[in-house]
Design a protein around this motif. Structure first.
Motif, PDB file in Angstrom:
ATOM      1  N   THR A   7       0.582  -1.228   0.143  1.00  0.00           N
ATOM      2  CA  THR A   7      -0.264  -0.125   0.217  1.00  0.00           C
ATOM      3  C   THR A   7       0.962   1.330   0.443  1.00  0.00           C
ATOM      4  O   THR A   7       0.810   2.408  -0.828  1.00  0.00           O
ATOM      5  N   ALA A   8       1.764   0.788   0.623  1.00  0.00           N
ATOM      6  CA  ALA A   8       3.225   2.199   1.287  1.00  0.00           C
ATOM      7  C   ALA A   8       3.498   2.538  -0.531  1.00  0.00           C
ATOM      8  O   ALA A   8       3.666   3.578  -0.841  1.00  0.00           O
ATOM      9  N   ALA A   9       4.100   1.291  -1.299  1.00  0.00           N
ATOM     10  CA  ALA A   9       4.522   1.436  -2.277  1.00  0.00           C
ATOM     11  C   ALA A   9       3.618   1.698  -3.518  1.00  0.00           C
ATOM     12  O   ALA A   9       3.571   2.112  -5.071  1.00  0.00           O
ATOM     13  N   GLY A  10       2.102   1.920  -3.506  1.00  0.00           N
ATOM     14  CA  GLY A  10       1.538   1.426  -4.762  1.00  0.00           C
ATOM     15  C   GLY A  10       1.674   0.869  -5.831  1.00  0.00           C
ATOM     16  O   GLY A  10       2.369   0.345  -6.740  1.00  0.00           O
ATOM     17  N   SER A  11       2.718  -0.721  -5.228  1.00  0.00           N
ATOM     18  CA  SER A  11       2.670  -1.262  -5.898  1.00  0.00           C
ATOM     19  C   SER A  11       2.879  -2.657  -5.654  1.00  0.00           C
ATOM     20  O   SER A  11       2.417  -2.847  -4.219  1.00  0.00           O
ATOM     21  N   ASP A  12       3.196  -3.722  -6.600  1.00  0.00           N
ATOM     22  CA  ASP A  12       2.928  -5.427  -6.572  1.00  0.00           C
ATOM     23  C   ASP A  12       3.869  -6.017  -7.064  1.00  0.00           C
ATOM     24  O   ASP A  12       4.373  -6.147  -7.928  1.00  0.00           O
ATOM     25  N   ILE A  13       3.777  -7.740  -6.366  1.00  0.00           N
ATOM     26  CA  ILE A  13       4.963  -8.376  -6.872  1.00  0.00           C
ATOM     27  C   ILE A  13       3.759  -9.587  -7.382  1.00  0.00           C
ATOM     28  O   ILE A  13       3.320 -10.175  -6.458  1.00  0.00           O
ATOM     29  N   ILE A  14       2.987  -9.428  -7.920  1.00  0.00           N
ATOM     30  CA  ILE A  14       2.442 -10.080  -8.841  1.00  0.00           C
ATOM     31  C   ILE A  14       3.071 -11.761  -9.456  1.00  0.00           C
ATOM     32  O   ILE A  14       3.800 -12.568  -8.946  1.00  0.00           O
ATOM     33  N   SER A  15       1.725 -12.663  -8.698  1.00  0.00           N
ATOM     34  CA  SER A  15       1.930 -14.146  -8.469  1.00  0.00           C
ATOM     35  C   SER A  15       2.126 -14.750  -9.722  1.00  0.00           C
ATOM     36  O   SER A  15       1.332 -14.302 -10.960  1.00  0.00           O
ATOM     37  N   LEU A  27       6.946 -19.860   0.919  1.00  0.00           N
ATOM     38  CA  LEU A  27       6.762 -19.568   0.362  1.00  0.00           C
ATOM     39  C   LEU A  27       8.411 -18.558  -0.532  1.00  0.00           C
ATOM     40  O   LEU A  27       8.750 -18.371   0.560  1.00  0.00           O
ATOM     41  N   LYS A  28       8.151 -18.246  -2.073  1.00  0.00           N
ATOM     42  CA  LYS A  28       8.877 -17.361  -2.655  1.00  0.00           C
ATOM     43  C   LYS A  28       8.998 -16.137  -3.069  1.00  0.00           C
ATOM     44  O   LYS A  28       7.363 -16.400  -3.746  1.00  0.00           O
ATOM     45  N   ALA A  29       9.302 -15.504  -3.171  1.00  0.00           N
ATOM     46  CA  ALA A  29       9.254 -13.843  -3.859  1.00  0.00           C
ATOM     47  C   ALA A  29       9.929 -13.764  -4.197  1.00  0.00           C
ATOM     48  O   ALA A  29      11.381 -13.814  -3.691  1.00  0.00           O
ATOM     49  N   LYS A  30       9.947 -13.121  -5.291  1.00  0.00           N
ATOM     50  CA  LYS A  30      11.368 -12.375  -6.046  1.00  0.00           C
ATOM     51  C   LYS A  30      10.627 -10.966  -6.760  1.00  0.00           C
ATOM     52  O   LYS A  30       9.944 -10.839  -7.741  1.00  0.00           O
ATOM     53  N   PRO A  31      10.827  -9.570  -5.897  1.00  0.00           N
ATOM     54  CA  PRO A  31      11.979  -8.498  -6.546  1.00  0.00           C
ATOM     55  C   PRO A  31      11.792  -8.165  -7.888  1.00  0.00           C
ATOM     56  O   PRO A  31      12.932  -8.388  -8.166  1.00  0.00           O
ATOM     57  N   SER A  32      11.571  -7.184  -8.860  1.00  0.00           N
ATOM     58  CA  SER A  32      12.264  -6.800 -10.093  1.00  0.00           C
ATOM     59  C   SER A  32      13.596  -6.004  -9.483  1.00  0.00           C
ATOM     60  O   SER A  32      12.561  -5.091  -8.767  1.00  0.00           O
ATOM     61  N   ASN A  33      14.697  -5.295 -10.789  1.00  0.00           N
ATOM     62  CA  ASN A  33      15.233  -4.601  -9.985  1.00  0.00           C
ATOM     63  C   ASN A  33      14.115  -2.871 -10.446  1.00  0.00           C
ATOM     64  O   ASN A  33      14.151  -1.967  -9.689  1.00  0.00           O
ATOM     65  N   LEU A  34      13.295  -3.204 -11.195  1.00  0.00           N
ATOM     66  CA  LEU A  34      11.895  -1.582 -11.227  1.00  0.00           C
ATOM     67  C   LEU A  34      10.772  -1.874  -9.733  1.00  0.00           C
ATOM     68  O   LEU A  34      10.547  -0.250  -9.948  1.00  0.00           O
ATOM     69  N   THR A  35      11.242  -3.161  -9.181  1.00  0.00           N
ATOM     70  CA  THR A  35      10.066  -2.678  -7.944  1.00  0.00           C
ATOM     71  C   THR A  35      10.549  -1.985  -6.883  1.00  0.00           C
ATOM     72  O   THR A  35      11.205  -1.451  -6.509  1.00  0.00           O
ATOM     73  N   PRO A  36       9.412  -1.270  -6.234  1.00  0.00           N
ATOM     74  CA  PRO A  36       9.080   0.230  -5.378  1.00  0.00           C
ATOM     75  C   PRO A  36       9.682  -0.450  -4.009  1.00  0.00           C
ATOM     76  O   PRO A  36       8.985  -1.687  -3.336  1.00  0.00           O
ATOM     77  N   ALA A  37      10.615  -0.232  -3.328  1.00  0.00           N
ATOM     78  CA  ALA A  37      11.786  -0.658  -2.230  1.00  0.00           C
ATOM     79  C   ALA A  37      10.118  -0.068  -1.053  1.00  0.00           C
ATOM     80  O   ALA A  37       9.718   0.574  -1.203  1.00  0.00           O
ATOM     81  N   SER A  38       9.921  -1.198   0.084  1.00  0.00           N
ATOM     82  CA  SER A  38       8.427  -1.181   1.301  1.00  0.00           C
ATOM     83  C   SER A  38       8.977  -2.078   1.887  1.00  0.00           C
ATOM     84  O   SER A  38       9.256  -3.442   1.546  1.00  0.00           O
ATOM     85  N   ASN A  39       8.425  -1.840   3.651  1.00  0.00           N
ATOM     86  CA  ASN A  39       8.540  -3.028   3.650  1.00  0.00           C
ATOM     87  C   ASN A  39       7.259  -3.517   4.339  1.00  0.00           C
ATOM     88  O   ASN A  39       6.863  -4.538   5.253  1.00  0.00           O
ATOM     89  N   ASP A  40       6.495  -3.249   3.475  1.00  0.00           N
ATOM     90  CA  ASP A  40       4.644  -3.288   3.533  1.00  0.00           C
ATOM     91  C   ASP A  40       4.362  -4.571   2.854  1.00  0.00           C
ATOM     92  O   ASP A  40       2.749  -4.548   2.704  1.00  0.00           O
ATOM     93  N   TYR A  41       5.085  -5.741   2.047  1.00  0.00           N
ATOM     94  CA  TYR A  41       4.942  -6.453   0.774  1.00  0.00           C
ATOM     95  C   TYR A  41       3.474  -7.306   1.814  1.00  0.00           C
ATOM     96  O   TYR A  41       4.268  -7.731   2.385  1.00  0.00           O
ATOM     97  N   SER A  42       2.382  -7.613   1.280  1.00  0.00           N
ATOM     98  CA  SER A  42       1.727  -8.871   2.081  1.00  0.00           C
ATOM     99  C   SER A  42       1.374  -9.335   0.897  1.00  0.00           C
ATOM    100  O   SER A  42       0.323  -8.173   0.335  1.00  0.00           O
ATOM    101  N   ASP A  43       0.557 -10.665   1.274  1.00  0.00           N
ATOM    102  CA  ASP A  43      -0.916 -11.130   1.165  1.00  0.00           C
ATOM    103  C   ASP A  43      -1.573 -11.675   1.755  1.00  0.00           C
ATOM    104  O   ASP A  43      -0.327 -12.295   3.105  1.00  0.00           O
ATOM    105  N   THR A  44      -3.296 -11.969   1.943  1.00  0.00           N
ATOM    106  CA  THR A  44      -3.138 -12.826   2.693  1.00  0.00           C
ATOM    107  C   THR A  44      -4.033 -14.244   2.346  1.00  0.00           C
ATOM    108  O   THR A  44      -4.604 -13.868   1.186  1.00  0.00           O
ATOM    109  N   LEU A  45      -3.580 -15.229   2.749  1.00  0.00           N
ATOM    110  CA  LEU A  45      -3.674 -16.558   1.549  1.00  0.00           C
ATOM    111  C   LEU A  45      -4.916 -17.265   2.197  1.00  0.00           C
ATOM    112  O   LEU A  45      -5.158 -17.369   3.585  1.00  0.00           O
ATOM    113  N   ILE A  46      -5.707 -17.965   1.739  1.00  0.00           N
ATOM    114  CA  ILE A  46      -6.646 -18.646   2.520  1.00  0.00           C
ATOM    115  C   ILE A  46      -6.464 -19.936   2.184  1.00  0.00           C
ATOM    116  O   ILE A  46      -6.217 -20.553   0.548  1.00  0.00           O
TER     117      ILE A  46
END
Length: 195
Positions: free
Chosen positions: A95-103, A169-188
């Motif tokens: 939310t802070a960066a207005g960005s997503d790391i798409i699954s 879980l594994k994740a990889k931000p791109s070199n263009l992904t804005p830095a932020s400490n609030d990247y999250s998702d809720t798994l069901i």
């Protein structure tokens, strides 16, 4: 339940022809299903809240959660059952960066960016077998998608006791992904028996 029932069956084809009568019998059984979730680095029973954190995300690097998500699964379903997973955001959202790391279902080592799950273990005491379903059965940095549609992550085609599976879980931000400490998702995570 517990009563023996007898029944006759006839079939009709598209032309309206009736088949002969077949007879059969069956006994109703009370359906059972046991399901539990745990979160820990090792095979341990835990209590909510269930939170899985990355130790850190850095651009261009694949990060793996140090804790796994564990599920217990038992059912007397004659055709077994499945454990399903979905993500609320379809990826990690900031939310802070207005960005997503798409699954995505991808090899994160080769992909520009992404987020997903990878099965780590699947066992059972009896019945089953309890298996990690494709595309979550990859190795290395291969992951299965965690989008908003439920996907089968574990399955069995027979009744099972003592089913236990884990995934990470594994994740990889791109070199263009804005830095932020609030990247999250809720798994069901849900489970269903197949009767």
């Amino acid at each position: 339940t517990g009563k023996l029932y007898y029944f006759n069956v006839r079939a009709t084809d598209n032309a309206g022809n009736l088949s002969g009568v077949s007879s059969s019998n069956g006994q109703l059984v009370t359906p059972t299903l046991t399901f539990d979730i745990d979160v820990d680095a090792s095979d341990t029973d835990t209590s909510p809240p269930y939170i899985v954190d990355f130790d850190g995300l850095s651009a261009g690097n694949v990060a793996t959660t140090p804790k796994k998500i564990w599920v217990d699964f038992e059912t007397n379903g004659v055709a077994g059952g499945r454990v399903y997973v979905a993500g609320s955001n379809g990826g990690l959202h900031s939310t802070a960066a207005g960005s997503d790391i798409i699954s995505a279902t991808a090899n994160l080592a080769a992909a520009n960016a992404g987020f997903g799950a990878q099965g780590s273990s699947a066992t059972q005491s009896s019945g089953g077998p309890f298996n990690t379903a494709s595309p979550y059965d990859g190795t290395g940095d291969n992951v299965g998608v965690l989008n908003t549609t439920f996907q089968s992550i574990f399955s069995t085609s027979n009744p099972i006791t003592g089913g236990r599976g884990s995934f990470l879980l594994k994740a990889k931000p791109s070199n263009l992904t804005p830095a932020s400490n609030d990247y999250s998702d809720t798994l069901i995570i849900i489970a269903a028996g197949t009767y």
